[in-house]
Design an enzyme around this catalytic site. Structure first.
Site, mmCIF file in Angstrom:
data_model
loop_
_atom_site.group_PDB
_atom_site.id
_atom_site.type_symbol
_atom_site.label_atom_id
_atom_site.label_comp_id
_atom_site.label_asym_id
_atom_site.label_seq_id
_atom_site.Cartn_x
_atom_site.Cartn_y
_atom_site.Cartn_z
ATOM 1 N N GLU A 170 18.037 -50.856 -1.838
ATOM 2 C CA GLU A 170 18.210 -49.393 -1.758
ATOM 3 C C GLU A 170 18.858 -48.952 -0.446
ATOM 4 O OE1 GLU A 170 14.556 -47.375 -2.728
ATOM 5 O OE2 GLU A 170 14.602 -48.070 -4.802
ATOM 6 N N GLU A 285 14.211 -52.432 -10.555
ATOM 7 C CA GLU A 285 13.053 -51.555 -10.376
ATOM 8 C C GLU A 285 13.107 -50.497 -11.456
ATOM 9 O OE1 GLU A 285 11.982 -49.855 -6.601
ATOM 10 O OE2 GLU A 285 12.733 -51.588 -5.477
ATOM 11 N N GLN A 347 5.430 -51.924 -10.243
ATOM 12 C CA GLN A 347 5.218 -53.284 -9.772
ATOM 13 C C GLN A 347 4.214 -53.981 -10.673
ATOM 14 O OE1 GLN A 347 4.515 -53.607 -5.531
ATOM 15 N NE2 GLN A 347 6.046 -52.073 -5.033
#
Length: 508
Positions: A170, A285, A347
């Site tokens: 990111e 993600e 996660q």
């Protein structure tokens, strides 16, 4: 209301990559400490790995696990987590104290026990090319050099052989340690990729795309970074999180359509640059995440509590609705296997996770555990190209979407699966599924919805897990020489899985 779905066993989007069912472990909150690692827990082995968590992870079935971050990696020194001397450090990314008791070797051993491939991220925030080269040599070179011999001295005689490597995380985000412009990051990523390939030509490299579709630099970031790294990287990342805002349930239930559009835009940029078929999309993600808790509660608690080890942050309690949305996001990934090469739900444990634990206590399945487990276990072979004809749902954020969201897969053996999301919140919906060119039968059907006496806000806890799939009755199967027709009634606000067999004419 009846929704008509049609597909042909010979008309496919593409093969389903096993890496589509990945997960993510970051050094933040209780993901590692008291999550997958808790020495002294009644189920832990001599390495400190919680046995109850490992059992649930194996049941969940992630094929790849990304590590060690996330925002954490942009300030991480990998050397802190190897060898006997482990310094305690501050982690600015999550305002925490990192003990480094759990590091690289521990994660490799844990991933092996879990049966998952490692996707390793390097620090391109506070560090750069040399750090990436060093950790690659440490992990993948057989021996005879200072770093490879250091690995051997630390107990790993054979190289780890990591294939998947993320070039930072990111880097477009101003919250990221070492945040860079697209040109700055693109050039650094290209130089890092070039020398990593000199060390190990077999690596697969993931360059960092945009942090989300609403970033002001989205699109131009991808173009700039890919121009720098074309011919040097294999995948570009895409991160996507969804939440229900202001009680707008319909828009939230349309998150799968939003992910379809996001993937389509990134795929279009890849094609625009002439990189189609050479660069895949790594959705490394993705999840549902109520950011209000992080912004309004967790950050204030961190500031007031000072620097602590593994604080409780971002431990969302997932509802029936969240599980249904997660199912639709998995269906989106299946529909886009012609572009998406891998994906990681973020996660794995405690932090916006399908698995929750209590220190010294139990581990349990959150509602979102179930759709992931089902898709990871059942989606194989090829993703079928489907058409949907029926009522549409009008949403404030995403326009009109299909009332029933669907994906389907089929294997050469004749086994297959259909994954259905009913976005209607108040009424059941009938579906008629016509699959041509195959004699399918339905040998199992399960649905996840709000059971009698519960609401769509029901959650699983340490003492009670009411949110789980239950059998769906009333499936009708009719076969003829041209194919199979399956009729089912989907409960309102539900995620349903039909398991298909090569035997025609059977009923669930």
């Amino acid at each position: 209301m009846t929704v008509h779905i049609e597909g042909d066993a010979g008309q496919v989007v593409g093969p389903v990559p096993r890496r589509l069912f990945g997960s993510f472990v970051e050094h933040m909150g209780r993901s590692v400490y008291t999550g997958l690692y808790e020495p002294g827990h009644s189920t832990s082995d001599e390495r400190g790995f919680r046995g109850d968590v490992l059992e649930l992870v194996r049941e969940l079935g992630p094929t790849v696990v990304r590590y060690p971050g996330g925002n954490f990696v942009s300030g991480y020194r990998w050397e802190d987590g190897v060898g006997p001397d482990r310094p305690v450090r501050l982690d600015p990314a999550w305002h925490s104290v990192e003990s480094n008791r759990f590091g690289l070797h521990e994660f490799v051993a844990w991933a092996e026990a879990a049966g998952a491939e490692v996707m390793y991220a390097v620090n391109l925030g506070t560090r750069g090319i040399q750090e990436a080269v060093d950790v690659l040599e440490y992990c993948n070179h057989a021996g005879g050099t200072a770093l490879s011999e250091r690995r051997r001295a630390n107990g790993a005689d054979h190289p780890f052989g990591f294939k998947l490597w993320c070039l930072g995380n990111e880097m477009d985000g101003p919250w990221q340690i070492g945040h860079k412009t697209a040109d700055e990051y693109g050039r650094l990523a290209a130089e890092t990729a070039r020398v990593m390939r000199m060390i190990d030509p077999a690596v697969e490299l993931v360059v960092a795309g945009s942090s989300h579709a609403d970033m002001p630099t989205f699109g131009e970031w991808e173009r700039t970074v890919l121009r720098h790294t074309a011919g040097l990287v294999d995948h570009i990342s895409l991160h996507a999180y969804y939440q229900e805002l202001h009680g707008d349930t319909d828009s939230y239930l349309a998150s799968g359509a939003a992910l379809d559009a996001y993937i389509g835009k990134v795929a279009g940029i890849i094609d625009e640059l002439g990189l189609g078929g050479r660069v895949g999309i790594s959705v490394d993600e993705w999840n549902v995440w109520d950011l209000r808790r992080w912004n309004e509660v967790d950050q204030a608690r961190l500031a007031e509590g000072g620097w602590r080890e593994h604080p409780r942050i971002i431990e969302d309690d997932y509802t029936v609705t969240d599980a249904v949305v997660v199912g639709s996001l998995l269906s989106s990934l299946l529909r886009n296997v012609d572009h998406v090469t891998m994906a990681n739900q973020a996660q794995l444990v405690n932090v916006i996770a399908p698995i929750r634990t209590e220190p010294g206590g139990p581990a349990w399945r959150q509602s979102t555990f179930h759709p992931f487990r089902q898709v990871a276990a059942l989606a194989g072979g090829s993703s079928l190209r489907l058409t949907v004809d029926g009522p549409r749902l009008r949403t404030a954020q995403h326009g009109e979407v299909d009332l029933v969201d669907v994906a389907a897969t089929a294997e050469e053996s004749g086994r297959g699966a259909v994954f259905l999301t009913n976005r209607a919140t108040a009424s059941p919906t009938e579906v008629r599924i016509r699959l041509r060119g195959a004699g399918f039968g339905v040998y199992a059907a399960e649905t996840l919805t709000a059971l009698e006496g519960e609401t769509r806000h029901a959650v699983n806890t340490a003492v009670s897990q009411p949110v789980r799939p239950v059998p769906l009755p009333g499936i009708a199967v009719n076969s003829d020489p041209g194919g199979t027709t399956i009729t089912a009634t989907l409960p309102p606000l539900s995620w349903t899985v039909l398991q298909l067999s090569p035997e025609a004419g059977r009923h669930a």
